[in-house]
Design a protein around this motif. Structure first.
Motif, PDB file in Angstrom:
ATOM      1  N   LEU A  39       0.828  -1.207   0.000  1.00 26.25           N
ATOM      2  CA  LEU A  39       0.000   0.000   0.000  1.00 26.25           C
ATOM      3  C   LEU A  39       0.865   1.260   0.000  1.00 26.25           C
ATOM      4  N   ALA A  40       1.930   1.251   0.781  1.00 29.69           N
ATOM      5  CA  ALA A  40       2.823   2.418   0.828  1.00 29.69           C
ATOM      6  C   ALA A  40       3.493   2.644  -0.523  1.00 29.69           C
ATOM      7  N   ARG A  41       3.867   1.554  -1.188  1.00 29.90           N
ATOM      8  CA  ARG A  41       4.477   1.687  -2.525  1.00 29.90           C
ATOM      9  C   ARG A  41       3.484   2.237  -3.541  1.00 29.90           C
ATOM     10  N   GLY A  58      14.191  -8.507  13.601  1.00 27.23           N
ATOM     11  CA  GLY A  58      13.324  -7.361  13.833  1.00 27.23           C
ATOM     12  C   GLY A  58      13.884  -6.090  13.225  1.00 27.23           C
ATOM     13  N   ARG A  59      15.195  -5.927  13.314  1.00 29.85           N
ATOM     14  CA  ARG A  59      15.824  -4.744  12.704  1.00 29.85           C
ATOM     15  C   ARG A  59      15.680  -4.761  11.184  1.00 29.85           C
ATOM     16  N   VAL A  60      15.762  -5.951  10.595  1.00 29.96           N
ATOM     17  CA  VAL A  60      15.560  -6.071   9.143  1.00 29.96           C
ATOM     18  C   VAL A  60      14.112  -5.731   8.785  1.00 29.96           C
ATOM     19  N   LEU A  61      13.162  -6.258   9.551  1.00 30.04           N
ATOM     20  CA  LEU A  61      11.745  -5.963   9.305  1.00 30.04           C
ATOM     21  C   LEU A  61      11.478  -4.463   9.414  1.00 30.04           C
ATOM     22  N   ARG A  64      12.841  -2.646   6.370  1.00 26.34           N
ATOM     23  CA  ARG A  64      11.996  -2.825   5.182  1.00 26.34           C
ATOM     24  C   ARG A  64      10.755  -1.931   5.240  1.00 26.34           C
ATOM     25  N   LEU A  65      10.172  -1.781   6.429  1.00 25.59           N
ATOM     26  CA  LEU A  65       9.017  -0.890   6.566  1.00 25.59           C
ATOM     27  C   LEU A  65       9.418   0.564   6.312  1.00 25.59           C
ATOM     28  N   VAL A  70       6.491   3.208   5.431  1.00 26.03           N
ATOM     29  CA  VAL A  70       5.410   2.799   6.322  1.00 26.03           C
ATOM     30  C   VAL A  70       5.722   3.327   7.715  1.00 26.03           C
ATOM     31  N   GLU A  71       4.749   4.002   8.319  1.00 27.70           N
ATOM     32  CA  GLU A  71       4.903   4.466   9.697  1.00 27.70           C
ATOM     33  C   GLU A  71       4.667   3.279  10.628  1.00 27.70           C
TER      34      GLU A  71
END
Length: 82
Positions: A39-41, A58-61, A64-65, A70-71
């Motif tokens: 959606l953000a893209r 978690g840092r990778v996730l 990516r956000l 993405v907020e």
């Protein structure tokens, strides 16, 4: 007209894909995680509501956000494994 924001609630995870040669590739994912990024893209304002681990995955996730704009709601990490 007021600007709208889409809220996405749900999991984020890392899929470990094992190749034929037994190599392992980690891929960020989870249905809601992928929906938020997509959606953000598409230039929508998106807030992702989910706990994100403080571990390496978690840092990778989180990265990516952020890359997808993405907020993250309550931008803090939880002390549980991904």
């Amino acid at each position: 007209m007021a600007s709208q924001r889409i809220a996405v609630v749900g999991e984020n995870l890392v899929d470990l894909i094992v190749g034929q040669n037994l190599s392992v590739t980690a891929v960020a994912g989870g249905g809601p995680f992928n929906v938020a990024r997509t959606l953000a893209r598409l230039h929508q304002k998106v807030t992702f509501f989910s706990g994100i681990s403080a571990d390496a995955f978690g840092r990778v996730l989180e990265q990516r956000l952020h890359e997808a704009n993405v907020e993250i709601f309550q931008d803090r990490r939880i002390d549980l494994p991904s």
